[in-house]
Write a protein that holds these residues in place. Sequence first.
Motif, PDB file in Angstrom:
ATOM      1  N   TYR A   1       8.207   6.587   8.345  1.00  0.00           N
ATOM      2  CA  TYR A   1       7.235   5.279   8.009  1.00  0.00           C
ATOM      3  C   TYR A   1       7.538   4.001   8.505  1.00  0.00           C
ATOM      4  O   TYR A   1       6.551   3.218   8.931  1.00  0.00           O
ATOM      5  CB  TYR A   1       7.192   5.279   6.651  1.00  0.00           C
ATOM      6  CG  TYR A   1       6.619   6.490   5.698  1.00  0.00           C
ATOM      7  CD1 TYR A   1       5.206   6.367   5.837  1.00  0.00           C
ATOM      8  CD2 TYR A   1       7.187   7.392   5.045  1.00  0.00           C
ATOM      9  CE1 TYR A   1       4.406   7.241   5.200  1.00  0.00           C
ATOM     10  CE2 TYR A   1       6.584   8.361   4.519  1.00  0.00           C
ATOM     11  CZ  TYR A   1       5.025   8.291   4.648  1.00  0.00           C
ATOM     12  OH  TYR A   1       4.371   9.510   3.728  1.00  0.00           O
TER      13      TYR A   1
ATOM     14  N   PRO B 187       0.992  -1.583  -0.087  1.00  0.00           N
ATOM     15  CA  PRO B 187       0.165  -0.075  -0.010  1.00  0.00           C
ATOM     16  C   PRO B 187       0.911   1.329   0.036  1.00  0.00           C
ATOM     17  O   PRO B 187       0.494   2.341  -0.277  1.00  0.00           O
ATOM     18  CB  PRO B 187      -0.808  -0.176   1.108  1.00  0.00           C
ATOM     19  CG  PRO B 187      -0.066  -1.038   2.177  1.00  0.00           C
ATOM     20  CD  PRO B 187       0.784  -2.040   1.188  1.00  0.00           C
ATOM     21  N   ARG B 188       2.230   1.230   0.430  1.00  0.00           N
ATOM     22  CA  ARG B 188       2.853   2.493   0.430  1.00  0.00           C
ATOM     23  C   ARG B 188       3.035   3.003  -0.978  1.00  0.00           C
ATOM     24  O   ARG B 188       3.576   4.065  -1.236  1.00  0.00           O
ATOM     25  CB  ARG B 188       4.522   2.088   1.048  1.00  0.00           C
ATOM     26  CG  ARG B 188       4.100   2.252   2.607  1.00  0.00           C
ATOM     27  CD  ARG B 188       5.417   1.561   3.121  1.00  0.00           C
ATOM     28  NE  ARG B 188       5.540   0.225   3.055  1.00  0.00           N
ATOM     29  CZ  ARG B 188       6.360  -0.589   3.926  1.00  0.00           C
ATOM     30  NH1 ARG B 188       7.305   0.119   4.359  1.00  0.00           N
ATOM     31  NH2 ARG B 188       6.569  -1.962   3.614  1.00  0.00           N
TER      32      ARG B 188
ATOM     33  N   HIS C  76       4.806   1.985  10.437  1.00  0.00           N
ATOM     34  CA  HIS C  76       4.467   0.472  10.137  1.00  0.00           C
ATOM     35  C   HIS C  76       4.619  -0.527  11.336  1.00  0.00           C
ATOM     36  O   HIS C  76       3.818  -1.552  11.531  1.00  0.00           O
ATOM     37  CB  HIS C  76       5.113  -0.008   8.897  1.00  0.00           C
ATOM     38  CG  HIS C  76       4.398   0.986   7.679  1.00  0.00           C
ATOM     39  ND1 HIS C  76       5.299   1.679   6.997  1.00  0.00           N
ATOM     40  CD2 HIS C  76       3.266   0.851   7.063  1.00  0.00           C
ATOM     41  CE1 HIS C  76       4.605   2.252   5.841  1.00  0.00           C
ATOM     42  NE2 HIS C  76       3.312   1.893   6.346  1.00  0.00           N
TER      43      HIS C  76
ATOM     44  N   TYR D  37      -4.037   6.873   9.223  1.00  0.00           N
ATOM     45  CA  TYR D  37      -3.772   5.831  10.381  1.00  0.00           C
ATOM     46  C   TYR D  37      -4.726   6.468  11.607  1.00  0.00           C
ATOM     47  O   TYR D  37      -4.889   7.842  11.681  1.00  0.00           O
ATOM     48  CB  TYR D  37      -2.472   6.123  10.826  1.00  0.00           C
ATOM     49  CG  TYR D  37      -1.265   5.696   9.695  1.00  0.00           C
ATOM     50  CD1 TYR D  37      -1.017   4.316   9.626  1.00  0.00           C
ATOM     51  CD2 TYR D  37      -0.819   6.518   8.998  1.00  0.00           C
ATOM     52  CE1 TYR D  37      -0.223   3.914   8.371  1.00  0.00           C
ATOM     53  CE2 TYR D  37       0.024   6.181   7.899  1.00  0.00           C
ATOM     54  CZ  TYR D  37       0.362   5.109   7.552  1.00  0.00           C
ATOM     55  OH  TYR D  37       1.303   4.551   6.901  1.00  0.00           O
TER      56      TYR D  37
ATOM     57  N   ALA E   3       0.899   3.530  -3.200  1.00  0.00           N
ATOM     58  CA  ALA E   3      -0.343   4.432  -3.625  1.00  0.00           C
ATOM     59  C   ALA E   3      -0.220   5.671  -2.203  1.00  0.00           C
ATOM     60  O   ALA E   3      -0.484   6.714  -2.686  1.00  0.00           O
ATOM     61  CB  ALA E   3      -1.641   3.672  -3.302  1.00  0.00           C
ATOM     62  N   GLU E   4       0.426   5.057  -1.114  1.00  0.00           N
ATOM     63  CA  GLU E   4       0.243   6.034  -0.078  1.00  0.00           C
ATOM     64  C   GLU E   4       1.191   7.242  -0.294  1.00  0.00           C
ATOM     65  O   GLU E   4       0.824   8.327  -0.318  1.00  0.00           O
ATOM     66  CB  GLU E   4       0.696   5.369   1.214  1.00  0.00           C
ATOM     67  CG  GLU E   4       0.895   6.338   2.281  1.00  0.00           C
ATOM     68  CD  GLU E   4       1.322   5.615   3.714  1.00  0.00           C
ATOM     69  OE1 GLU E   4       2.152   4.380   3.486  1.00  0.00           O
ATOM     70  OE2 GLU E   4       1.412   6.114   4.705  1.00  0.00           O
TER      71      GLU E   4
ATOM     72  N   ASP F 173      -5.040   1.514   9.749  1.00  0.00           N
ATOM     73  CA  ASP F 173      -4.967   2.305   8.614  1.00  0.00           C
ATOM     74  C   ASP F 173      -6.244   1.971   7.715  1.00  0.00           C
ATOM     75  O   ASP F 173      -7.098   1.402   7.902  1.00  0.00           O
ATOM     76  CB  ASP F 173      -3.817   1.751   7.797  1.00  0.00           C
ATOM     77  CG  ASP F 173      -3.795   0.465   7.149  1.00  0.00           C
ATOM     78  OD1 ASP F 173      -4.393  -0.316   7.693  1.00  0.00           O
ATOM     79  OD2 ASP F 173      -3.099   0.393   6.162  1.00  0.00           O
TER      80      ASP F 173
ATOM     81  N   TRP G  86      -8.083   4.416   3.964  1.00  0.00           N
ATOM     82  CA  TRP G  86      -7.888   5.228   2.748  1.00  0.00           C
ATOM     83  C   TRP G  86      -9.086   6.244   2.939  1.00  0.00           C
ATOM     84  O   TRP G  86     -10.250   6.277   3.175  1.00  0.00           O
ATOM     85  CB  TRP G  86      -8.102   4.565   1.383  1.00  0.00           C
ATOM     86  CG  TRP G  86      -6.754   3.467   1.248  1.00  0.00           C
ATOM     87  CD1 TRP G  86      -6.686   2.196   1.714  1.00  0.00           C
ATOM     88  CD2 TRP G  86      -5.467   3.844   1.103  1.00  0.00           C
ATOM     89  NE1 TRP G  86      -5.664   1.864   1.572  1.00  0.00           N
ATOM     90  CE2 TRP G  86      -4.785   2.757   0.923  1.00  0.00           C
ATOM     91  CE3 TRP G  86      -4.955   5.038   0.286  1.00  0.00           C
ATOM     92  CZ2 TRP G  86      -3.574   2.809   0.395  1.00  0.00           C
ATOM     93  CZ3 TRP G  86      -3.534   4.957  -0.174  1.00  0.00           C
ATOM     94  CH2 TRP G  86      -2.819   3.805   0.100  1.00  0.00           C
TER      95      TRP G  86
ATOM     96  N   PRO H 185      -5.417  11.549  -5.776  1.00  0.00           N
ATOM     97  CA  PRO H 185      -5.851  10.379  -5.291  1.00  0.00           C
ATOM     98  C   PRO H 185      -6.043  10.174  -3.790  1.00  0.00           C
ATOM     99  O   PRO H 185      -5.687  11.234  -3.067  1.00  0.00           O
ATOM    100  CB  PRO H 185      -4.410   9.473  -5.454  1.00  0.00           C
ATOM    101  CG  PRO H 185      -3.453  10.569  -5.887  1.00  0.00           C
ATOM    102  CD  PRO H 185      -4.052  11.870  -6.058  1.00  0.00           C
ATOM    103  N   PRO H 186      -6.842   9.374  -3.098  1.00  0.00           N
ATOM    104  CA  PRO H 186      -7.015   9.412  -1.817  1.00  0.00           C
ATOM    105  C   PRO H 186      -5.780   8.971  -1.151  1.00  0.00           C
ATOM    106  O   PRO H 186      -5.046   8.193  -1.280  1.00  0.00           O
ATOM    107  CB  PRO H 186      -7.893   8.042  -1.761  1.00  0.00           C
ATOM    108  CG  PRO H 186      -7.878   7.359  -2.914  1.00  0.00           C
ATOM    109  CD  PRO H 186      -7.328   8.109  -3.958  1.00  0.00           C
ATOM    110  N   ARG H 187      -5.745   9.591   0.233  1.00  0.00           N
ATOM    111  CA  ARG H 187      -4.639   9.401   1.016  1.00  0.00           C
ATOM    112  C   ARG H 187      -4.808   8.514   2.107  1.00  0.00           C
ATOM    113  O   ARG H 187      -5.909   8.141   2.295  1.00  0.00           O
ATOM    114  CB  ARG H 187      -4.230  10.573   1.653  1.00  0.00           C
ATOM    115  CG  ARG H 187      -3.549  11.965   0.727  1.00  0.00           C
ATOM    116  CD  ARG H 187      -3.500  13.293   1.290  1.00  0.00           C
ATOM    117  NE  ARG H 187      -2.603  13.182   2.251  1.00  0.00           N
ATOM    118  CZ  ARG H 187      -2.534  14.515   2.957  1.00  0.00           C
ATOM    119  NH1 ARG H 187      -3.151  15.428   2.837  1.00  0.00           N
ATOM    120  NH2 ARG H 187      -1.467  14.539   3.811  1.00  0.00           N
ATOM    121  N   ARG H 188      -3.617   7.857   2.437  1.00  0.00           N
ATOM    122  CA  ARG H 188      -3.845   6.500   3.650  1.00  0.00           C
ATOM    123  C   ARG H 188      -3.689   7.307   4.794  1.00  0.00           C
ATOM    124  O   ARG H 188      -2.743   8.204   5.023  1.00  0.00           O
ATOM    125  CB  ARG H 188      -2.609   5.531   3.359  1.00  0.00           C
ATOM    126  CG  ARG H 188      -2.683   4.566   4.226  1.00  0.00           C
ATOM    127  CD  ARG H 188      -1.623   3.532   4.175  1.00  0.00           C
ATOM    128  NE  ARG H 188      -1.621   2.288   4.644  1.00  0.00           N
ATOM    129  CZ  ARG H 188      -0.519   1.667   4.816  1.00  0.00           C
ATOM    130  NH1 ARG H 188       0.661   1.869   4.455  1.00  0.00           N
ATOM    131  NH2 ARG H 188      -0.702   0.451   5.525  1.00  0.00           N
TER     132      ARG H 188
END
Lengths: 156, 109
Positions: B39, A41-42, B43, B71, A44-45, B53, B55, B66-69
């Motif tokens: 990061y 997923p990183r 993780h 937490y 896209a992240e 996590d 989206w 784009p959508p962001r991830r």
Amino acid sequence: MLDLLDGLRAWQLLIVAVAVYGFFPGVVLRFILLAFRRSDPRRAEILAELRAVPRWERPFWVAEQAEVALFEGLLERIKSRRKTSQRLSLLKENGPIIFMKPHVKHGLLSKSTYGRGTSGLVTNIHTGPRGEITHIDLRLPDGKLVREVPVDYFRA
Amino acid sequence: MKLTNALVQVALAIASKPDDPLWGYDLSKETGLRSGVLYPILHRMLDEGWLVDGWEDLDPAIDKRPPRRYYRLTEEGSRELGALLQSARTDRRFAALKPAFAALQPRLA
């Protein structure tokens, strides 16, 4: 004269660096992110985060991601490849695996159906972000290769 | 997890807004940590179950990005971070972070 040439070379280098990092940070970032596995997923992240970074900061931020990709993505890829090959050889030793439910594979202009009970030898496994097996490639007794069958089809 | 300056900084940033979704870039701005440090910590927290996590819920065609991830802190994470910050507060190695601890004091109490 040589100093002048060196200076010219430095300028050319600067222009290339500014063009690559300054105008195309998204393209450079996409290349860098290839170090991560496709399912990670990183990918896209980090790409989505780029939009939040102010434009003038982007070249430095993109360069920073190279470090993340190298140490997180590439190392993880190497580790995962080692683990995958161990699991693959274990699966190969166990002999053929059997479809527990019918599987329909759609091609560009074709459709193949593999009925329940069809067996095949595992040739490759695909893993998810946490290292779990998600898909399997297998070779059928007639020599045909079936790629990326979800692992659910082999569970009872 | 080994108590490091970077971990304590991330913990402080998360604990300062425990109910909000957290973004990688925002956290790196807030903590001043490089992505290569931030990061891996995020993780590890995910693996430990301290964070979950997800989206961002948006339409890339409409929002033009784009959508962001994000937490989010879990209940377990909240407990663990609280304990981590309590022990870090009295640790002399993190004396430089005193102002951040002071700002967080009412939440830690």
